[in-house]
Design a protein around this motif. Structure first.
Motif, short mmCIF file in Angstrom:
data_model
loop_
_atom_site.label_atom_id
_atom_site.label_comp_id
_atom_site.label_asym_id
_atom_site.label_seq_id
_atom_site.Cartn_x
_atom_site.Cartn_y
_atom_site.Cartn_z
N SER A 57 42.37 47.80 43.75
CA SER A 57 43.06 46.53 43.55
C SER A 57 43.82 46.11 44.81
O SER A 57 44.39 46.94 45.51
CB SER A 57 44.05 46.66 42.38
OG SER A 57 44.79 45.47 42.22
N GLN A 78 46.12 41.01 32.50
CA GLN A 78 46.58 40.14 33.58
C GLN A 78 47.14 40.95 34.74
O GLN A 78 47.10 40.51 35.89
CB GLN A 78 47.66 39.18 33.07
CG GLN A 78 48.18 38.22 34.12
CD GLN A 78 49.14 37.20 33.55
OE1 GLN A 78 49.23 37.00 32.35
NE2 GLN A 78 49.90 36.55 34.41
N TYR A 131 44.97 38.48 39.74
CA TYR A 131 44.19 37.40 40.34
C TYR A 131 44.98 36.61 41.37
O TYR A 131 44.55 35.54 41.80
CB TYR A 131 43.69 36.44 39.26
CG TYR A 131 44.77 35.96 38.32
CD1 TYR A 131 45.66 34.95 38.69
CD2 TYR A 131 44.92 36.52 37.06
CE1 TYR A 131 46.65 34.51 37.85
CE2 TYR A 131 45.91 36.08 36.19
CZ TYR A 131 46.78 35.08 36.59
OH TYR A 131 47.77 34.66 35.76
N THR A 133 46.23 34.72 44.37
CA THR A 133 45.51 34.27 45.56
C THR A 133 46.31 34.50 46.83
O THR A 133 45.84 34.17 47.92
CB THR A 133 45.18 32.76 45.44
OG1 THR A 133 46.38 32.03 45.24
CG2 THR A 133 44.22 32.52 44.27
#
Length: 250
Positions: A57, A78, A131, A133
């Motif tokens: 990750s 999440q 997730y 960015t």
């Protein structure tokens, strides 16, 4: 951030040993499997899946949740990577997936659209989503990524506002990061009230018509906004009141 800590953030899990200890304490011996419906896995299998996911990750860890069925909990998914759910990345994938740094005329400011700009004021966030960015700069280093954080300094603030003032077409500013909820209200080495200073300077710029502080704070520590003794909330209210009087929209 004492007031964030006061409102439950003192229970955050941020390291792998903390997470494994927590999983050992709360996860049952057998739980539903994330990848196969109606199948189960042991607690040790689940922990190994989490460990494998963390190694792959780009985002570090920060969670404040409880689980009964963790592998299928949307909140869990999440924030916690499972190796079994990962697929090989596209060769064109990179950490700055939105190419924000290509549109950064000065450090900490993204200017992609003529009338809008994004001020990355701080690299700290109360939650760290898988997730994200901006995993190139937000959160702690991981086994996969050495972060390039955008730190809150006087030099950065001055450069950002000098650029905004020089661009008459910029009308709209979003103050983000990280998360504006983590901008410290007070700091001896920057100003008496950083949040209020940012707001005041945006109010005083003639070309700026509207600005917003972007935050997930209401989802993380909503009672902070109800605490009349919280300096962050007080600073935000003062900025809002002054902006309204100046005819600036939020």
């Amino acid at each position: 951030m004492p007031h964030l800590l006061t409102h439950g953030i003192q229970n955050i899990v941020e390291t792998q040993p903390q997470l494994y200890e927590f999983l050992e304490a709360v996860v049952p011996q057998e739980i539903p499997r994330a990848t196969v419906m109606f199948d189960t896995q042991s607690r040790d299998e689940f922990k190994a899946d989490v460990a494998g996911g963390l190694r792959l990750s780009s985002m570090s860890l920060r969670i404040t949740i409880n689980w009964e069925d963790p592998a299928n909990c949307p909140i869990f998914r999440q924030f916690i990577p499972l190796k079994s759910l990962m697929i090989r990345d596209s060769p064109w994938l990179n950490l700055d997936s939105l190419h924000e740094r290509n549109d950064s005329p000065v450090e900490g400011l993204v200017h992609r659209y003529p009338d809008k700009a994004l001020f990355l004021a701080i690299p700290v966030c109360p939650t760290l989503c898988l997730y994200c960015t901006r995993s190139y700069g937000v959160g702690a280093n991981t086994e996969l990524v050495l972060k390039e954080p955008f730190k809150l300094t006087r030099k950065r603030i001055e450069a950002v506002f000098e650029y905004i003032a020089s661009q008459e077409d910029i009308k709209d500013i979003v103050v983000s990061g990280g998360d504006a909820y983590c901008i410290p209200p007070h700091s001896r080495w920057i100003s008496d009230s950083i949040l209020e200073e940012i707001g005041d300077r945006l109010i005083n710029l003639k070309n700026i018509e509207r600005f917003r502080f972007a935050t997930k704070g209401l989802a993380i520590a909503p009672n902070r906004l109800l605490d009349y003794n919280d300096p962050w909330t007080d600073a935000l209210i003062q900025v809002s009141d002054k902006a309204r009087k100046a005819g600036k929209r939020g």
